[in-house]
Design an enzyme around this catalytic site. Structure first.
Site, short mmCIF file in Angstrom:
data_model
loop_
_atom_site.label_atom_id
_atom_site.label_comp_id
_atom_site.label_asym_id
_atom_site.label_seq_id
_atom_site.Cartn_x
_atom_site.Cartn_y
_atom_site.Cartn_z
CE LYS A 196 -25.40 -37.62 129.67
NZ LYS A 196 -26.88 -37.60 129.72
CG ASN A 197 -26.66 -34.05 131.57
OD1 ASN A 197 -26.82 -34.94 130.73
ND2 ASN A 197 -26.56 -34.29 132.86
NE ARG A 213 -35.35 -39.94 131.89
CZ ARG A 213 -36.53 -40.33 132.35
NH1 ARG A 213 -37.31 -39.49 133.01
NH2 ARG A 213 -36.95 -41.55 132.16
CG ASP A 254 -27.59 -43.30 132.79
OD1 ASP A 254 -27.17 -44.20 132.06
OD2 ASP A 254 -26.97 -42.24 132.99
CG ASP A 303 -25.07 -36.72 136.68
OD1 ASP A 303 -25.88 -37.58 137.07
OD2 ASP A 303 -25.29 -36.00 135.70
C1 UD1 Z 1 -30.89 -34.66 134.70
C2 UD1 Z 1 -29.62 -35.22 134.09
C3 UD1 Z 1 -29.01 -36.30 134.96
C4 UD1 Z 1 -28.82 -35.79 136.36
C5 UD1 Z 1 -30.13 -35.21 136.90
C6 UD1 Z 1 -29.99 -34.57 138.27
C7 UD1 Z 1 -30.00 -35.00 131.72
C8 UD1 Z 1 -30.23 -35.68 130.43
N1 UD1 Z 1 -29.92 -35.79 132.80
O1 UD1 Z 1 -31.84 -35.73 134.71
O2 UD1 Z 1 -27.72 -36.65 134.41
O3 UD1 Z 1 -28.43 -36.88 137.20
O4 UD1 Z 1 -30.61 -34.20 136.01
O5 UD1 Z 1 -28.98 -33.62 138.26
O6 UD1 Z 1 -29.85 -33.79 131.80
N2 UD1 Z 1 -38.60 -35.84 139.43
C9 UD1 Z 1 -39.93 -36.03 139.73
N3 UD1 Z 1 -40.86 -35.64 138.79
C10 UD1 Z 1 -40.51 -35.09 137.60
C11 UD1 Z 1 -39.12 -34.91 137.31
C12 UD1 Z 1 -38.19 -35.31 138.26
O7 UD1 Z 1 -40.29 -36.51 140.80
O8 UD1 Z 1 -41.39 -34.75 136.82
C13 UD1 Z 1 -37.57 -36.27 140.43
C14 UD1 Z 1 -36.71 -37.41 139.91
O9 UD1 Z 1 -37.32 -38.66 140.12
C15 UD1 Z 1 -35.47 -37.23 140.72
C16 UD1 Z 1 -35.35 -35.71 140.86
O10 UD1 Z 1 -36.65 -35.20 140.60
O11 UD1 Z 1 -35.67 -37.76 142.01
C17 UD1 Z 1 -34.34 -35.08 139.92
O12 UD1 Z 1 -34.70 -35.35 138.58
P1 UD1 Z 1 -34.38 -34.32 137.39
O13 UD1 Z 1 -33.66 -33.13 137.96
O14 UD1 Z 1 -35.63 -34.08 136.64
O15 UD1 Z 1 -33.37 -35.15 136.52
P2 UD1 Z 1 -33.39 -35.40 134.96
O16 UD1 Z 1 -33.76 -34.15 134.25
O17 UD1 Z 1 -34.12 -36.66 134.67
#
Ligand code: UD1
Length: 422
Positions: free
Chosen positions: A26-27, A97, A121, A311
């Site tokens: 999925k991701n 997301r 989520d 995850d």
């Molecule tokens: C993606 C995955 C999700 C997985 C996560 C971490 C998808 C669709 N989702 O989510 O399943 O759990 O990676 O492996 O691929 N953060 C910030 N600022 C930002 C971006 C992120 O502070 O601009 C923080 C988030 O709040 C979190 C951490 O960074 O604490 C990780 O987030 P991120 O790696 O960006 O996850 P997603 O891409 O949202």
């Protein structure tokens, strides 16, 4: 609770046997689909999982002007004929997301993007400041309000960007934006998840120039706008779905071949499973998993790749909850990602939450009752936990599970688990 909604019913099962095929990730697939905004032509993605999020991303891309067509159960054609809208409608963006992943391609290729705050989520706050900071460093003008994000730039410029956290989404958006930026973009402390490697590989096949694939320093040499071309690409297999089937065998016992599981993408979690007593060995086309008896509880902390992915956490917590001993779990990515624990406790698990830690005291068995799937992975973990519960575990709100799992019930019952969807 709406009694008309589908539910999953699980009864205590095991030992499991046979083999199960791991579907596409999925991701990865959602990001590959968004990347088709970068160049005109017909793309064919193979090994596409049959999950609801792919349909949602298809709807979003259709609204932006990409036409999509299923060529087979796992083969999706996406045609970008160049007539692209840069405004992403709320109803599509709100559901996943990964909808934020259209931002980089729209901005770099078409000079603007208007997108609502993405859904997905609910793990508590999910900011996108790192995406925005990186794009601004490349010269984009970004305005945000409570409803949406508006970005514009006639021409992005290469920049040196150091992420303060190795965010998956920020790495992907900056990476795709850099494809048509003028000059070279360096992303330091880039996320290294295998799904980002998959995206890089597809972009390179499309004509992009990226160095450092798989490392925490990505170097992207910008290309002339529109110079990339469409490709055929096979989606990598889903390491979280693979981990789910391993967890099912671990909890229910048995001897199962997990076909298409890539151990090189799962080293740390395999190590943790092994510490718990699960026997995992390479097989001809994946992994062989056997579980000889009661598991040992373990301590673990979630971290960006190659650490233990957040995850995987609901699966490992479910396993700890029926293990011998006490396991301390630390969540370092999403502090709000403990909501499913209340549901596990309804099944008789003994878990105490303290800030971003959970203390899991293993019990001998769980007792089935009605629970709610709060998100994709937690929903799957409740199904897996139900395999160790006496009586009947009834899981509602399974639309969350359908977002990311390609036929979880069919695959588990194929291994002999007593799982049905009603
Ligand atoms: C993606 C995955 C999700 C997985 C996560 C971490 C998808 C669709 N989702 O989510 O399943 O759990 O990676 O492996 O691929 N953060 C910030 N600022 C930002 C971006 C992120 O502070 O601009 C923080 C988030 O709040 C979190 C951490 O960074 O604490 C990780 O987030 P991120 O790696 O960006 O996850 P997603 O891409 O949202």
């Amino acid at each position: 609770m709406n009694n008309e909604s589908p539910q999953i019913i699980v009864r205590r099962s095991g030992p499991l046997s046979g083999n199960v095929q791991v579907p596409g990730a999925k991701n990865s697939v959602l990001k590959l689909m968004a990347a088709t905004l970068l160049a005109e032509g017909e793309y064919v993605l193979t090994n596409v999982p049959a999950i609801a999020d792919v349909v949602t991303m298809s709807d979003l891309l259709t609204a932006l002007g990409i036409s999509t067509k299923w060529l087979g159960p796992h083969e999706l054609s996406l045609t970008n004929s160049g007539n692209i809208s840069t405004e992403a409608p709320f109803e599509n963006v709100d559901r996943i997301r990964a909808s934020i992943n259209v931002l980089g391609p729209l901005l770099t290729h078409y000079g603007q993007a208007l997108i609502n705050w993405p859904g997905g989520d609910d793990f508590g706050g999910r900011p996108i400041d790192l995406h925005i900071g990186g794009l601004e460093k490349m010269g984009a003008t970004i305005e945000q309000n409570l409803l949406n994000i508006r970005a514009s730039a006639d021409q992005l410029n290469g920049a040196e960007i150091e992420l303060s956290f190795a965010s998956v989404g920020a790495t992907e958006n900056i990476l795709t934006a850099a494809i048509y930026a003028k000059g070279t973009t360096v992303i330091d402390n880039a996320a290294r998840e295998p799904e980002i490697g998959d995206l890089c590989n597809m972009l390179v096949a499309m004509g992009a120039e990226i160095e450092g694939i798989g490392s925490s320093r990505l170097v992207v040499h910008g290309k002339q706008k529109g110079s990339l071309h469409s490709v055929r690409h096979s989606v990598i297999n889903d390491r979280v779905q693979a981990a789910t089937y391993i967890a099912a065998v671990a909890i229910a016992g048995g001897d199962v071949q997990i076909r298409g599981a890539k151990s090189e993408h799962m080293e740390m979690v395999i190590d943790k499973y092994s510490q718990m007593g699960v026997l995992i060995s390479p097989s001809r086309d994946g992994l062989r998993v056997t579980s000889p008896g009661r598991l040992n509880a373990i301590d673990f902390a979630t971290l960006p790749y190659p650490g233990i992915a957040t995850d995987y956490k609901p699966l490992l917590v479910a396993m700890n909850s029926v293990s011998n001993g006490v396991g301390i779990v630390t969540e370092n990515l999403f502090p709000g990602r403990f909501r499913y624990i209340e549901e596990l406790c309804k099944l008789g698990a003994d878990i105490r939450i303290d800030g971003h830690h959970a203390v899991v005291k293993g019990v001998e068995y769980l007792i089935g009752t009605s629970v709610i799937a709060p998100d994709i992975r937690a929903g799957a973990a409740l199904v897996v936990a139900g395999l160790a519960a006496h009586g009947e575990t009834v899981i509602s709100e399974i639309h969350h599970i359908d977002r990311g799992y390609d036929d979880l019930v069919g695959r588990l019952s194929g291994l002999g688990a007593d799982v049905t969807r009603v």
